[in-house]
Design a protein around this motif. Sequence first.
Motif, PDB file in Angstrom:
ATOM      1  N   ALA A   1       0.974  -1.493   0.466  1.00 25.56           N
ATOM      2  CA  ALA A   1      -0.161  -0.079   0.428  1.00 25.56           C
ATOM      3  C   ALA A   1       1.253   1.523  -0.025  1.00 25.56           C
ATOM      4  O   ALA A   1       0.515   2.184  -0.284  1.00 25.56           O
ATOM      5  CB  ALA A   1      -1.153  -0.155   1.395  1.00 25.56           C
ATOM      6  N   ILE A   2       2.011   1.365   0.666  1.00 26.65           N
ATOM      7  CA  ILE A   2       3.212   2.167   1.033  1.00 26.65           C
ATOM      8  C   ILE A   2       3.748   2.471  -0.699  1.00 26.65           C
ATOM      9  O   ILE A   2       3.419   3.844  -0.955  1.00 26.65           O
ATOM     10  CB  ILE A   2       4.510   1.938   1.665  1.00 26.65           C
ATOM     11  CG1 ILE A   2       2.758   2.376   3.376  1.00 26.65           C
ATOM     12  CG2 ILE A   2       5.344   3.196   1.718  1.00 26.65           C
ATOM     13  CD1 ILE A   2       4.481   1.821   4.711  1.00 26.65           C
ATOM     14  N   GLU A   3       4.222   1.890  -2.035  1.00 24.19           N
ATOM     15  CA  GLU A   3       4.522   1.569  -2.721  1.00 24.19           C
ATOM     16  C   GLU A   3       3.464   2.541  -3.455  1.00 24.19           C
ATOM     17  O   GLU A   3       3.791   2.799  -4.460  1.00 24.19           O
ATOM     18  CB  GLU A   3       4.437   0.442  -3.157  1.00 24.19           C
ATOM     19  CG  GLU A   3       6.373  -0.322  -3.303  1.00 24.19           C
ATOM     20  CD  GLU A   3       6.018  -1.730  -3.746  1.00 24.19           C
ATOM     21  OE1 GLU A   3       5.624  -2.541  -4.065  1.00 24.19           O
ATOM     22  OE2 GLU A   3       7.617  -2.251  -2.679  1.00 24.19           O
ATOM     23  N   LEU A   4       1.890   2.015  -3.358  1.00 23.04           N
ATOM     24  CA  LEU A   4       0.690   3.031  -3.685  1.00 23.04           C
ATOM     25  C   LEU A   4       0.825   4.485  -3.676  1.00 23.04           C
ATOM     26  O   LEU A   4       0.273   5.571  -4.174  1.00 23.04           O
ATOM     27  CB  LEU A   4      -0.705   1.935  -4.028  1.00 23.04           C
ATOM     28  CG  LEU A   4      -0.403   0.359  -4.814  1.00 23.04           C
ATOM     29  CD1 LEU A   4      -1.663   0.388  -4.219  1.00 23.04           C
ATOM     30  CD2 LEU A   4      -0.380   0.591  -6.003  1.00 23.04           C
ATOM     31  N   LEU A   5       1.337   4.124  -2.309  1.00 23.43           N
ATOM     32  CA  LEU A   5       0.988   5.988  -1.443  1.00 23.43           C
ATOM     33  C   LEU A   5       2.155   6.608  -2.446  1.00 23.43           C
ATOM     34  O   LEU A   5       1.826   8.029  -2.683  1.00 23.43           O
ATOM     35  CB  LEU A   5       1.056   5.753   0.227  1.00 23.43           C
ATOM     36  CG  LEU A   5       0.996   6.742   0.364  1.00 23.43           C
ATOM     37  CD1 LEU A   5      -0.089   7.605   0.601  1.00 23.43           C
ATOM     38  CD2 LEU A   5       1.268   7.070   2.253  1.00 23.43           C
TER      39      LEU A   5
ATOM     40  N   VAL B   1      -3.104  12.857  -4.397  1.00 22.58           N
ATOM     41  CA  VAL B   1      -3.818  13.275  -3.511  1.00 22.58           C
ATOM     42  C   VAL B   1      -4.950  11.757  -2.968  1.00 22.58           C
ATOM     43  O   VAL B   1      -5.030  10.719  -4.054  1.00 22.58           O
ATOM     44  CB  VAL B   1      -5.002  13.543  -4.421  1.00 22.58           C
ATOM     45  CG1 VAL B   1      -5.197  13.752  -3.598  1.00 22.58           C
ATOM     46  CG2 VAL B   1      -4.178  14.396  -5.004  1.00 22.58           C
ATOM     47  N   VAL B   2      -4.883  11.533  -1.758  1.00 22.74           N
ATOM     48  CA  VAL B   2      -5.399  10.232  -1.537  1.00 22.74           C
ATOM     49  C   VAL B   2      -6.587  10.994  -0.598  1.00 22.74           C
ATOM     50  O   VAL B   2      -6.504  11.547  -0.268  1.00 22.74           O
ATOM     51  CB  VAL B   2      -4.830  10.244   0.090  1.00 22.74           C
ATOM     52  CG1 VAL B   2      -5.405   8.523   1.068  1.00 22.74           C
ATOM     53  CG2 VAL B   2      -3.690   9.144  -0.050  1.00 22.74           C
ATOM     54  N   VAL B   3      -8.066  10.006  -1.255  1.00 23.52           N
ATOM     55  CA  VAL B   3      -8.802  10.416  -1.330  1.00 23.52           C
ATOM     56  C   VAL B   3      -9.994   9.046  -0.449  1.00 23.52           C
ATOM     57  O   VAL B   3     -10.096   8.357  -1.158  1.00 23.52           O
ATOM     58  CB  VAL B   3     -10.116  10.814  -2.175  1.00 23.52           C
ATOM     59  CG1 VAL B   3     -11.307  11.655  -1.912  1.00 23.52           C
ATOM     60  CG2 VAL B   3      -9.164  12.109  -3.085  1.00 23.52           C
ATOM     61  N   THR B   4     -10.946   9.315   0.758  1.00 26.64           N
ATOM     62  CA  THR B   4     -11.032   7.880   1.305  1.00 26.64           C
ATOM     63  C   THR B   4     -11.403   8.127   2.159  1.00 26.64           C
ATOM     64  O   THR B   4     -12.010   9.756   3.066  1.00 26.64           O
ATOM     65  CB  THR B   4     -10.285   7.341   1.360  1.00 26.64           C
ATOM     66  OG1 THR B   4     -10.600   5.688   1.584  1.00 26.64           O
ATOM     67  CG2 THR B   4      -8.945   7.394   2.967  1.00 26.64           C
ATOM     68  N   ASN B   5     -11.886   7.435   3.418  1.00 26.79           N
ATOM     69  CA  ASN B   5     -12.811   7.394   4.620  1.00 26.79           C
ATOM     70  C   ASN B   5     -12.106   6.577   5.299  1.00 26.79           C
ATOM     71  O   ASN B   5     -12.258   4.930   5.328  1.00 26.79           O
ATOM     72  CB  ASN B   5     -14.522   7.098   4.432  1.00 26.79           C
ATOM     73  CG  ASN B   5     -14.514   7.584   5.377  1.00 26.79           C
ATOM     74  OD1 ASN B   5     -14.618   7.473   6.801  1.00 26.79           O
ATOM     75  ND2 ASN B   5     -16.338   7.141   5.822  1.00 26.79           N
TER      76      ASN B   5
ATOM     77  N   GLY C   1       4.171  13.611   2.808  1.00 26.72           N
ATOM     78  CA  GLY C   1       4.044  14.558   2.264  1.00 26.72           C
ATOM     79  C   GLY C   1       3.000  14.679   0.692  1.00 26.72           C
ATOM     80  O   GLY C   1       3.355  15.293  -0.129  1.00 26.72           O
ATOM     81  N   LYS C   2       1.643  13.873   0.943  1.00 26.54           N
ATOM     82  CA  LYS C   2       0.480  14.305  -0.029  1.00 26.54           C
ATOM     83  C   LYS C   2      -0.056  15.155   0.414  1.00 26.54           C
ATOM     84  O   LYS C   2      -0.731  14.914   1.243  1.00 26.54           O
ATOM     85  CB  LYS C   2      -0.251  12.508  -0.051  1.00 26.54           C
ATOM     86  CG  LYS C   2       0.991  11.561   0.092  1.00 26.54           C
ATOM     87  CD  LYS C   2       1.923  11.178  -1.316  1.00 26.54           C
ATOM     88  CE  LYS C   2       2.966  10.295  -1.694  1.00 26.54           C
ATOM     89  NZ  LYS C   2       2.931  10.900  -3.142  1.00 26.54           N
TER      90      LYS C   2
ATOM     91  N   THR D   1      -8.184  17.952   4.975  1.00 27.30           N
ATOM     92  CA  THR D   1      -7.986  17.980   4.128  1.00 27.30           C
ATOM     93  C   THR D   1      -6.851  18.889   4.043  1.00 27.30           C
ATOM     94  O   THR D   1      -6.142  19.933   5.236  1.00 27.30           O
ATOM     95  CB  THR D   1      -8.439  18.640   2.683  1.00 27.30           C
ATOM     96  OG1 THR D   1      -8.032  18.830   1.279  1.00 27.30           O
ATOM     97  CG2 THR D   1      -9.061  20.090   2.670  1.00 27.30           C
ATOM     98  N   ASN D   2      -5.525  18.861   2.614  1.00 23.95           N
ATOM     99  CA  ASN D   2      -4.800  20.189   3.062  1.00 23.95           C
ATOM    100  C   ASN D   2      -4.519  20.242   1.951  1.00 23.95           C
ATOM    101  O   ASN D   2      -3.725  21.169   0.998  1.00 23.95           O
ATOM    102  CB  ASN D   2      -3.563  19.340   2.780  1.00 23.95           C
ATOM    103  CG  ASN D   2      -3.038  18.137   2.302  1.00 23.95           C
ATOM    104  OD1 ASN D   2      -3.137  17.826   1.516  1.00 23.95           O
ATOM    105  ND2 ASN D   2      -1.992  17.701   2.661  1.00 23.95           N
ATOM    106  N   LEU D   3      -5.998  20.279   0.104  1.00 25.19           N
ATOM    107  CA  LEU D   3      -6.062  20.527  -0.502  1.00 25.19           C
ATOM    108  C   LEU D   3      -6.547  22.194  -0.504  1.00 25.19           C
ATOM    109  O   LEU D   3      -6.541  22.956   0.714  1.00 25.19           O
ATOM    110  CB  LEU D   3      -7.119  19.437  -1.617  1.00 25.19           C
ATOM    111  CG  LEU D   3      -7.096  18.523  -1.761  1.00 25.19           C
ATOM    112  CD1 LEU D   3      -8.095  17.711  -3.004  1.00 25.19           C
ATOM    113  CD2 LEU D   3      -5.531  18.456  -3.298  1.00 25.19           C
ATOM    114  N   GLU D   4      -6.246  23.188  -1.915  1.00 18.38           N
ATOM    115  CA  GLU D   4      -6.616  24.515  -1.390  1.00 18.38           C
ATOM    116  C   GLU D   4      -7.962  24.525  -1.040  1.00 18.38           C
ATOM    117  O   GLU D   4      -8.698  24.145  -2.129  1.00 18.38           O
ATOM    118  CB  GLU D   4      -5.360  24.713  -2.832  1.00 18.38           C
ATOM    119  CG  GLU D   4      -6.039  26.438  -2.761  1.00 18.38           C
ATOM    120  CD  GLU D   4      -5.755  27.231  -1.181  1.00 18.38           C
ATOM    121  OE1 GLU D   4      -6.761  26.994   0.481  1.00 18.38           O
ATOM    122  OE2 GLU D   4      -4.284  27.636  -0.951  1.00 18.38           O
ATOM    123  N   THR D   5      -8.872  25.185  -0.567  1.00 17.95           N
ATOM    124  CA  THR D   5     -10.347  25.814  -0.773  1.00 17.95           C
ATOM    125  C   THR D   5     -10.349  26.817  -0.367  1.00 17.95           C
ATOM    126  O   THR D   5      -8.909  28.280  -0.182  1.00 17.95           O
ATOM    127  CB  THR D   5     -10.690  25.181   0.785  1.00 17.95           C
ATOM    128  OG1 THR D   5     -10.327  26.180   1.506  1.00 17.95           O
ATOM    129  CG2 THR D   5     -10.765  24.210   0.629  1.00 17.95           C
TER     130      THR D   5
END
Length: 370
Positions: free
Chosen positions: A147-151, A156-160, A177-178, A247-251
């Motif tokens: 999973a870390i390889e995919l990370l 961007v990681v999006v989930t619950n 740093g994602k 989040t850390n995506l811009e809003t």
Amino acid sequence: MASNEALSARNRSALDEWYTQLVDIEAELRHYRPQFKGKTVFCNCDDPFESNFFKFFAMNFNQLGLRKLSATSYAGSPITGQQLSLFDAAGLQAERPRDVFKVEISEVPDRNDDGAIDLSDVEHLLRHDANVMTPLKGDGDFRSREAIELLEEADVVVTNPPFSLFREFIAQLIDHGKQFLVLGDQNAAKYSSIFPLFVQNKVWFGYENGGTKWFRVPDEYTIKTKERWKIEDGVKYQSMGRVYWYTNLETTRRHQNMVLYKRYSPEEYPTYVNYDGIDVDRASDIPMDYEGHMGVPITFLDRYNPEQFEIVGISTKLAEPMAKYAEPDQYVSAKGNRVGGTGKFFVPIAKDRYRGVYERVVIRRIGGVS
Ligand SMILES: C[S@@+](CC[C@H](N)C(=O)[O-])C[C@H]1O[C@@H](n2cnc3c(N)ncnc32)[C@H](O)[C@@H]1O
């Protein structure tokens, strides 16, 4: 593991099976569409057969202009392959791998040439492209090497994520740093490992945080409060308040000033006994003309604009012990009961009598008084 521990671990992980509805994902994601262009998205707690996160990104793959979409299933899920499938109707469920697996998609062709990508195009891909769905060697844990390889290759990681592992989950994203957009309990913002991330502006809340969200849950989930569960078309849902997007995506939202309409008065805003600051009972009542430290409820974080306010800290860490200021029988809880005098701010309520207030975020305005 001692049997009690085993039981509580099982209970905890059982409580992690809350499946987000597509409508809630769409409502939040519509605010970020341009930020996904050319990005690799990883849904790392998301069995593709059960997760609407996977479904959302697969169906919007071309529209968002994604570079790649990955998702991993998890062996520890008590409901894997048994309920909640998004693909039952097409019979694809019967073809899902018995083992844990990952899905990696680099294109979603419009197979039925109807000009739009829908679930049948995604199903077609899962059925016919042997490179898309491959077994994992491990259990699909988001902390596993695979999973870390995919990370690492994701933007961007999006989930619950599982609520019981929220601290670890966020720590991993920060360490790598994602970028991320994930659901979590509002109270998690108070955790000693999460709150500093708000202070450092490394995490903030997204857009659609108010009200109650309904989650699809396994049939065996029970809850006493009648208003908090429902069955629709044979599917069980439970409601949860206070589920927020982290989040850390811009809003744009976090750059909007709160409109303040109150002025400071010592009567309305008592000064704490055990901290140099005033108490503000509701975030919307922050006085526009107070320059010092102000304690506000945690809900403030949902309206926090780092250009308007600086976050100084949290009451659990900043409050001086009340023993320095009063005798133990002089301070009480918000409900009037005897209470410990640490980790909380107290306000005077009568001569030699003090009342503790709920957890407070301490803030200070930036710039001059308006
Ligand atoms: C709150 S549910 C959300 C499921 C899904 N992301 C959704 O909202 O549709 C959390 C999911 O994470 C899975 N999970 C629990 N522990 C995990 C772990 N250590 N690694 C990866 N997934 C895990 C659970 O089985 C569950 O499916």
